[in-house]
Design a protein around this motif. Structure first.
Motif, short mmCIF file in Angstrom:
data_model
loop_
_atom_site.label_atom_id
_atom_site.label_comp_id
_atom_site.label_asym_id
_atom_site.label_seq_id
_atom_site.Cartn_x
_atom_site.Cartn_y
_atom_site.Cartn_z
N LEU A 290 0.86 -1.18 0.00
CA LEU A 290 0.00 0.00 0.00
C LEU A 290 0.90 1.22 0.00
CD1 LEU A 290 -2.71 -0.65 2.73
CD2 LEU A 290 -2.83 -1.13 0.31
N CYS A 291 0.59 2.18 -0.83
CA CYS A 291 1.28 3.46 -0.83
C CYS A 291 0.63 4.33 0.24
CB CYS A 291 1.19 4.11 -2.20
SG CYS A 291 2.03 5.68 -2.29
N ALA A 292 1.39 4.80 1.20
CA ALA A 292 0.84 5.52 2.35
C ALA A 292 0.15 6.81 1.98
CB ALA A 292 1.96 5.80 3.36
N ASP A 293 0.75 7.59 1.11
CA ASP A 293 0.21 8.91 0.78
C ASP A 293 -0.85 8.82 -0.30
OD1 ASP A 293 1.98 10.12 2.58
OD2 ASP A 293 3.56 10.23 1.06
N ALA A 294 -1.80 9.75 -0.24
CA ALA A 294 -2.80 9.85 -1.30
C ALA A 294 -2.09 10.20 -2.61
CB ALA A 294 -3.81 10.93 -0.95
N VAL A 295 -2.62 9.66 -3.70
CA VAL A 295 -2.00 9.82 -5.01
C VAL A 295 -2.93 10.61 -5.92
CG1 VAL A 295 -1.24 8.52 -7.05
CG2 VAL A 295 -0.69 7.68 -4.78
N ASP A 296 -2.34 11.45 -6.74
CA ASP A 296 -3.08 12.18 -7.77
C ASP A 296 -3.58 11.15 -8.79
OD1 ASP A 296 -3.99 13.69 -9.89
OD2 ASP A 296 -2.17 14.92 -10.05
N PHE A 297 -4.88 10.97 -8.89
CA PHE A 297 -5.42 9.92 -9.75
C PHE A 297 -5.43 10.28 -11.23
CE2 PHE A 297 -7.59 6.11 -7.74
CZ PHE A 297 -6.57 5.97 -6.81
N ARG A 298 -4.83 11.41 -11.59
CA ARG A 298 -4.58 11.67 -13.01
C ARG A 298 -3.40 10.84 -13.49
NH1 ARG A 298 -4.36 18.08 -12.58
NH2 ARG A 298 -3.25 17.40 -10.72
N LYS A 299 -2.60 10.34 -12.54
CA LYS A 299 -1.47 9.47 -12.90
C LYS A 299 -2.02 8.14 -13.42
CE LYS A 299 1.71 11.13 -9.36
NZ LYS A 299 2.84 11.70 -10.01
N SER A 300 -1.38 7.64 -14.44
CA SER A 300 -1.73 6.34 -14.97
C SER A 300 -0.54 5.41 -14.79
CB SER A 300 -2.14 6.47 -16.44
OG SER A 300 -2.75 5.27 -16.88
N ILE A 301 -0.38 4.45 -15.67
CA ILE A 301 0.65 3.42 -15.50
C ILE A 301 2.05 4.02 -15.36
CG2 ILE A 301 1.82 1.52 -16.67
CD1 ILE A 301 -0.96 0.64 -17.69
N ASN A 302 2.45 4.87 -16.29
CA ASN A 302 3.81 5.40 -16.25
C ASN A 302 4.06 6.24 -15.00
OD1 ASN A 302 4.35 4.17 -18.68
ND2 ASN A 302 3.97 6.00 -19.89
N GLY A 303 3.12 7.08 -14.62
CA GLY A 303 3.29 7.92 -13.44
C GLY A 303 3.33 7.11 -12.16
N LEU A 304 2.47 6.10 -12.05
CA LEU A 304 2.46 5.26 -10.86
C LEU A 304 3.71 4.39 -10.79
CD1 LEU A 304 -1.31 4.25 -10.78
CD2 LEU A 304 -0.15 5.94 -9.33
N ALA A 305 4.16 3.88 -11.93
CA ALA A 305 5.39 3.07 -11.95
C ALA A 305 6.59 3.92 -11.54
CB ALA A 305 5.60 2.47 -13.34
N ALA A 306 6.64 5.16 -12.00
CA ALA A 306 7.73 6.06 -11.62
C ALA A 306 7.68 6.35 -10.12
CB ALA A 306 7.65 7.35 -12.42
N LEU A 307 6.48 6.50 -9.57
CA LEU A 307 6.32 6.74 -8.14
C LEU A 307 6.84 5.56 -7.33
CD1 LEU A 307 3.37 8.46 -6.50
CD2 LEU A 307 4.10 6.29 -5.57
N VAL A 308 6.54 4.35 -7.77
CA VAL A 308 7.01 3.14 -7.08
C VAL A 308 8.53 3.11 -7.06
CG1 VAL A 308 7.15 0.61 -7.21
CG2 VAL A 308 4.95 1.76 -7.51
N GLU A 309 9.13 3.34 -8.22
CA GLU A 309 10.59 3.26 -8.33
C GLU A 309 11.29 4.40 -7.57
OE1 GLU A 309 12.64 1.12 -10.33
OE2 GLU A 309 10.96 -0.17 -10.84
#
Length: 116
Positions: free
Chosen positions: A12-31
């Motif tokens: 689980l990602c602790a912080d709220a995420v901007d849901f305009r992010k899609s696959i590339n943005g979320l993958a970059a956030l994970v890394e």
């Protein structure tokens, strides 16, 4: 219906995420922010600021998949996290997707009555 079976890890990602992010943005956030490999088969769960939407990102060895769930009238029981990421078991993941508090084990109230 169990969508995810035999998931190696669930984060689980602790912080709220901007849901305009899609696959590339979320993958970059994970890394970058979580400092985890997005290609290891783990499932990454993100919640929006209002806690009524979830996005789940995972790599299935052929490409990325993004799963989205929105509640119409209620909020997900998002745990209060101590660290930037929290791991869940497969059972806890299914509980979270079903509207349960994965820590306190209480179901969302869909009838106006308190359920325990």
């Amino acid at each position: 219906m169990k969508m995810f079976v035999d998931v190696p890890s669930v984060y689980l990602c602790a912080d709220a995420v901007d849901f305009r992010k899609s696959i590339n943005g979320l993958a970059a956030l994970v890394e970058a922010e979580l400092e985890l490999s997005v290609l290891n088969g783990a499932l990454f769960v993100f919640c929006n600021k209002g806690h009524d939407k979830l996005k789940l990102l995972y790599w299935d060895n052929t490409g990325f998949a993004l799963w989205y769930k929105r509640l119409d009238k209620h909020k997900f029981k998002w745990p209060k996290l101590i660290s930037p990421t929290m791991t869940l078991t497969e059972q806890q993941l299914h509980g979270l997707l079903g509207g349960y508090d994965v820590i306190g084990h209480s179901k969302i109230d869909v009838t106006g009555k308190q359920l325990r």
